[in-house]
Design an enzyme around this catalytic site. Structure first.
Site, PDB file in Angstrom:
ATOM      1  CG  ASP A 143      -1.852   0.937   1.363  1.00 38.87           C
ATOM      2  OD1 ASP A 143      -1.746   2.342   0.444  1.00 38.87           O
ATOM      3  OD2 ASP A 143      -3.145   0.950   1.853  1.00 38.87           O
TER       4      ASP A 143
ATOM      5  N   GLY B 136      -4.953   2.607   7.335  1.00 37.04           N
ATOM      6  CA  GLY B 136      -6.307   2.009   8.071  1.00 37.04           C
ATOM      7  C   GLY B 136      -6.200   0.808   8.489  1.00 37.04           C
TER       8      GLY B 136
ATOM      9  CG  HIS C   4      -0.353   5.779   4.742  1.00 31.89           C
ATOM     10  ND1 HIS C   4      -1.488   6.419   5.641  1.00 31.89           N
ATOM     11  CD2 HIS C   4      -1.149   5.517   3.572  1.00 31.89           C
ATOM     12  CE1 HIS C   4      -2.499   5.990   5.227  1.00 31.89           C
ATOM     13  NE2 HIS C   4      -2.722   5.267   4.010  1.00 31.89           N
TER      14      HIS C   4
ATOM     15  CB  ILE D 181      -2.424   9.285   9.091  1.00 33.58           C
ATOM     16  CG1 ILE D 181      -2.876   9.033   7.753  1.00 33.58           C
ATOM     17  CG2 ILE D 181      -2.710  10.862   9.650  1.00 33.58           C
ATOM     18  CD1 ILE D 181      -4.578   9.131   7.410  1.00 33.58           C
TER      19      ILE D 181
END
Length: 285
Positions: A189, A212, A194, A209
């Site tokens: 990913d 998820g 990120h 961040i």
């Protein structure tokens, strides 16, 4: 280009055939936080190759078709897409190596109206490429915040699992590492949100961040430890809704309420006392 309902419902998401090495399994387990205590033998079972196990949430990176809504043909405004809900059904413990096939499809689209966005439901089946045996089923809800008002159906909307009341029966705190997003992205990913501070600021965050699905893996670890004694064969299903992002380095507290056949759960970060996962449901195998 707005969403064309029938076109998106039948969008040809590519089938993915993936070779899984034991190193990939160990990397995934490490990337969601296993092994922070190198003397914890139960966690080392998920990192040490002579007795390696796969965390159930490894399924989220198996046969993964990538960020397919970024294809202009989907009609989705991908910049405004948010991962809203995730479900995992584990049909049997995952292999630590071998070959798998991931087959994905759109299962529903809900038009919430102009200015209110849309909900895209999709599912992926992960099978053993050699035997054809179904290993896991993954379902997710994508909130397409910029795509409401295209004339699609207004339902049905899947109801979330009810939030529990009272004090939890179990709480488990699992810290994340400051560099954890940099490791997790190696599972495939590569969203720059990120890792790139500039991209994160453009998205409204003061720093990158956590993915998820990395948070999903941390919570899966908490459930596997607290409710299954680290035995993947006892793990049946988990469903949750993402409520807020986690910043790498924060501590995730999973709160668990035991229920018939499983449990309800949610998760919060301690540093900000912010709920990051809600409407969680776990079922034993």
């Amino acid at each position: 280009m707005p969403i064309a309902y029938e076109k998106l419902l039948n969008f040809p998401i590519p089938e993915i055939r993936q070779t899984l090495r034991w190193q990939d399994t160990a990397l995934y387990n490490f990337s969601v936080g296993l092994g922070q205590d190198p003397m914890d033998k139960a966690q080392l079972d998920f990192l040490y190759e002579p007795r390696l196990k796969a965390l159930p949430s490894l399924a989220v990176v198996l046969g993964y078709p990538g960020f397919w809504v970024r294809d202009p043909a989907s009609g989705v405004d991908w910049v405004k897409v948010v991962h809203g809900e995730q479900s995992l059904i584990l049909h049997k413990p995952l292999p630590v190596e071998g070959e798998v096939i991931g087959t994905s499809r759109v299962t529903g689209i809900v038009d919430r109206g102009a200015g209110k966005g849309a909900m895209i439901y999709s599912a992926r089946e992960v099978k053993d490429a050699k035997t054809g045996e179904l290993l896991a089923t993954l379902e997710m809800t994508t909130f397409a915040r910029g795509d409401g008002g295209f004339g699609g159906p207004s339902g049905p909307v899947r109801p979330p699992h009810p939030e529990p009341e009272g004090a939890p029966d179990i709480t488990l705190d699992l810290p994340t590492r400051p560099e954890q997003a940099l490791v997790y992205r190696l599972n495939g990913d590569f969203n720059p949100l990120h890792i790139d501070p500039d991209v994160a600021r453009d998205a409204g965050f003061d720093r990158p961040i956590l993915h998820g699905l990395c948070t999903f893996g941390v919570v899966c670890h908490a459930l596997l430890k607290s409710l299954c004694g680290y035995d993947p064969a006892r793990f049946g299903r988990m469903d949750l809704r993402f409520s807020a992002p986690v910043f790498p380095g924060e501590t995730i507290r999973t709160e668990i309420w035991k229920q018939a056949g499983g449990a309800a759960f949610r998760a919060r970060v301690l540093e900000r006392d912010k709920v990051v996962v809600s409407n969680g449901r776990f079922l034993h195998a």
